[in-house]
Design a protein around this motif. Structure first.
Motif, mmCIF file in Angstrom:
data_model
loop_
_atom_site.group_PDB
_atom_site.id
_atom_site.type_symbol
_atom_site.label_atom_id
_atom_site.label_comp_id
_atom_site.label_asym_id
_atom_site.label_seq_id
_atom_site.Cartn_x
_atom_site.Cartn_y
_atom_site.Cartn_z
ATOM 1 N N UNK A 260 29.425 46.553 30.900
ATOM 2 C CA UNK A 260 29.100 45.679 29.777
ATOM 3 C C UNK A 260 30.314 45.409 28.900
ATOM 4 N N UNK A 261 31.118 46.420 28.666
ATOM 5 C CA UNK A 261 32.324 46.219 27.861
ATOM 6 C C UNK A 261 33.261 45.209 28.512
ATOM 7 N N UNK A 262 33.404 45.307 29.832
ATOM 8 C CA UNK A 262 34.283 44.379 30.545
ATOM 9 C C UNK A 262 33.729 42.959 30.528
ATOM 10 N N UNK A 263 32.425 42.825 30.741
ATOM 11 C CA UNK A 263 31.810 41.491 30.758
ATOM 12 C C UNK A 263 31.891 40.824 29.385
ATOM 13 N N UNK A 264 31.607 41.580 28.350
ATOM 14 C CA UNK A 264 31.635 41.024 26.991
ATOM 15 C C UNK A 264 33.058 40.680 26.560
ATOM 16 N N UNK A 265 33.989 41.594 26.840
ATOM 17 C CA UNK A 265 35.381 41.359 26.448
ATOM 18 C C UNK A 265 35.978 40.189 27.227
ATOM 19 N N UNK A 266 35.551 40.047 28.485
ATOM 20 C CA UNK A 266 36.068 38.956 29.311
ATOM 21 C C UNK A 266 35.489 37.606 28.962
ATOM 22 N N UNK A 267 34.349 37.598 28.278
ATOM 23 C CA UNK A 267 33.754 36.342 27.833
ATOM 24 C C UNK A 267 33.128 35.511 28.937
ATOM 25 N N UNK A 268 32.835 36.126 30.090
ATOM 26 C CA UNK A 268 32.251 35.384 31.203
ATOM 27 C C UNK A 268 30.728 35.347 31.073
ATOM 28 N N UNK A 269 30.188 34.163 30.843
ATOM 29 C CA UNK A 269 28.734 34.014 30.687
ATOM 30 C C UNK A 269 28.022 34.396 31.986
ATOM 31 N N UNK A 270 28.592 34.005 33.127
ATOM 32 C CA UNK A 270 27.968 34.331 34.410
ATOM 33 C C UNK A 270 27.970 35.836 34.663
ATOM 34 N N UNK A 271 29.060 36.509 34.254
ATOM 35 C CA UNK A 271 29.126 37.955 34.446
ATOM 36 C C UNK A 271 28.085 38.655 33.577
ATOM 37 N N UNK A 272 27.911 38.175 32.360
ATOM 38 C CA UNK A 272 26.887 38.728 31.471
ATOM 39 C C UNK A 272 25.505 38.503 32.073
#
Length: 294
Positions: free
Chosen positions: A197-209
């Motif tokens: 979750x930290x990586x997805x949120x920090x990366x800003x990728x909507x698809x990853x979230x």
């Protein structure tokens, strides 16, 4: 001259992820959750008035309202006295898993602390909020949080990027206690990975979230309100990157491809006869209250 109201928004929350770890000694469930504030909100107004605490919120008026209970607790612990008038304009649906009651209580605490000259510091106010309900402490701060315990143990996560959302709410709500009871009978505990979750949120990728959306309570709540599953499928078929029931339900949110897509999806759903549809987005931490008219 009557005192003027202090007014603030009380923002709803969604659970981007919710895993149930077990039951604590006090009978509450041990959770892991990624909680996120959204733009959808109620409006809460508070002022000193009369000799007793009065809470007006349509059909939800009176001592049963969590905002009323929060006000009584605030007065008790601060040693303050006198009457209060609380007015709540509801826009967040009830029994929806969006923390409508909790966010009204949190907004009431913020307003009262300002009204009485900040008798509680932030840490003390958070402790008071946690005593009022599991989601109240989160709603007091807002933003993007990693929640454990009953949901009251909070740690900051990287702020979510703007995520455009479509929310649908079946006519029927879900009683949170009943959802957890059913989970204890039929549910299977999951596990969230904070690093993901930290990586997805920090990366800003909507698809990853969207790919990390998860909720252990869906299997328990869908038999109570079968429309939940139907609404999820409708959002996915409309092109949303992902869809999930929030909290214990019954609301379902879809992660849209952008603001224009969110509005198009909502319009299509309304044309198909779905009534309770909202377009909203993720937001950061809650803002301070503002002084209103008398």
């Amino acid at each position: 001259m009557e005192q003027s109201f202090l007014t603030t928004f009380a923002n709803a929350k969604i659970n981007l992820a919710l895993a149930i770890q077990g039951i604590q000694e006090d009978g509450y469930h041990e959770l892991q959750s990624v909680m996120q504030s959204i733009e959808l909100h109620d409006i809460v107004r508070v002022r000193r008035h009369g000799e007793k605490v009065v809470c007006r919120c349509g059909a939800l008026s009176g001592p049963g309202n969590l905002a009323y209970k929060a006000a009584i607790e605030f007065l008790s612990q601060s040693g303050k006295s006198g009457g209060l008038e609380i007015e709540i304009k509801k826009q967040i649906p009830i029994q929806a898993g969006l923390a409508g009651g909790s966010t009204d209580a949190a907004a009431t605490l913020r307003l009262l602390n300002q009204l009485y000259g900040n008798p509680f510091n932030n840490e003390e106010l958070l402790k008071l909020a946690a005593q009022c309900g599991a989601d109240v402490a989160f709603c007091l701060q807002g933003g993007t949080m990693w929640a454990t315990g009953r949901g009251e143990q909070l740690e900051l996560l990287p702020a979510a990027p703007r995520v455009d959302l479509v929310i649908m709410k079946p006519y029927a709500g879900v009683n949170t206690r009943e959802a957890y009871r059913r989970f204890d009978l039929v549910g299977h505990s999951g596990q969230l990975t904070r690093k993901d979750w930290e990586e997805a949120l920090a990366g800003g990728s909507i698809k990853q979230i969207a790919g990390l959306l998860y909720n252990d309570l869906e299997a328990a709540s869908i038999p109570l309100v079968p429309q939940i599953d139907k609404f999820k499928q409708s959002l996915l078929e409309s092109g949303c990157y992902g869809s999930l029931m929030s909290g214990s339900g019954s609301s379902v949110f879809g992660i849209a491809q952008g603001e224009q897509h969110a509005r198009q999806v909502a319009e299509q759903l309304r044309k198909k006869g779905f009534r309770n549809v909202w377009v909203t987005k993720t937001i950061g931490a809650v803002t301070n209250c503002m002084k209103g008219d008398s």
